[in-house]
Design an enzyme around this catalytic site. Structure first.
Site, mmCIF file in Angstrom:
data_model
loop_
_atom_site.group_PDB
_atom_site.id
_atom_site.type_symbol
_atom_site.label_atom_id
_atom_site.label_comp_id
_atom_site.label_asym_id
_atom_site.label_seq_id
_atom_site.Cartn_x
_atom_site.Cartn_y
_atom_site.Cartn_z
ATOM 1 N N GLU A 271 0.848 -1.207 0.000
ATOM 2 C CA GLU A 271 0.000 0.000 0.000
ATOM 3 C C GLU A 271 0.878 1.250 0.000
ATOM 4 O O GLU A 271 0.572 2.227 -0.699
ATOM 5 C CB GLU A 271 -0.940 -0.013 1.205
ATOM 6 C CG GLU A 271 -1.961 1.103 1.191
ATOM 7 C CD GLU A 271 -2.934 1.038 0.024
ATOM 8 O OE1 GLU A 271 -3.082 2.068 -0.668
ATOM 9 O OE2 GLU A 271 -3.550 -0.012 -0.191
ATOM 10 N N GLU B 133 1.658 6.339 -7.027
ATOM 11 C CA GLU B 133 0.572 7.229 -7.446
ATOM 12 C C GLU B 133 0.975 8.690 -7.299
ATOM 13 O O GLU B 133 0.708 9.503 -8.192
ATOM 14 C CB GLU B 133 -0.695 6.945 -6.638
ATOM 15 C CG GLU B 133 -1.400 5.675 -7.043
ATOM 16 C CD GLU B 133 -2.706 5.453 -6.302
ATOM 17 O OE1 GLU B 133 -3.021 6.233 -5.372
ATOM 18 O OE2 GLU B 133 -3.415 4.491 -6.664
#
Length: 114
Positions: free
Chosen positions: A59, A66
């Site tokens: 994550e 991102e």
């Protein structure tokens, strides 16, 4: 010491800014409480700790990718979308494995306690 400070700041950013990381954290708390209540073995704790660490690590990597993609290319771009989808897919694989480990560990224990 600086590296430790930077790492803790990364965790603060992950939990503070990433919705999915907060979901993972909530599930982690429930899993840990269930593991304590159901008295999982040392080997089962090891499996749980490893999959929890794997999910959080991926994550964090997904979030970093991102952020990097958004910095490099703020507009929609097919290559950036592919990169983001691939990194999200990695988190999904880890989360699915974590669910499988959880089911293998907890389902027999819950059935036993019924």
């Amino acid at each position: 010491m600086r590296a430790f400070k930077y790492a803790l700041n990364g965790l603060k950013i992950l939990i503070g800014e990433e919705h999915n990381a907060r979901i993972h954290l909530s599930v982690t708390v429930v899993v840990i409480l269930a593991a304590i209540a159901l008295r999982v073995s040392s080997g089962e704790w090891l499996a749980l700790i490893l999959v929890i660490a794997l999910v959080f690590s991926l994550e964090a990597i997904n979030s970093a990718l991102e952020n990097l993609c958004n910095f490099v290319q703020p507009d929609l771009h097919e290559s950036i979308k592919r990169i983001k989808d691939l990194s999200a897919g990695a988190v999904f694989i880890a989360a699915a494995a974590a669910v499988a480990v959880g089911l293998i560990i907890f389902v027999p224990k819950v059935i036993e306690h019924l």
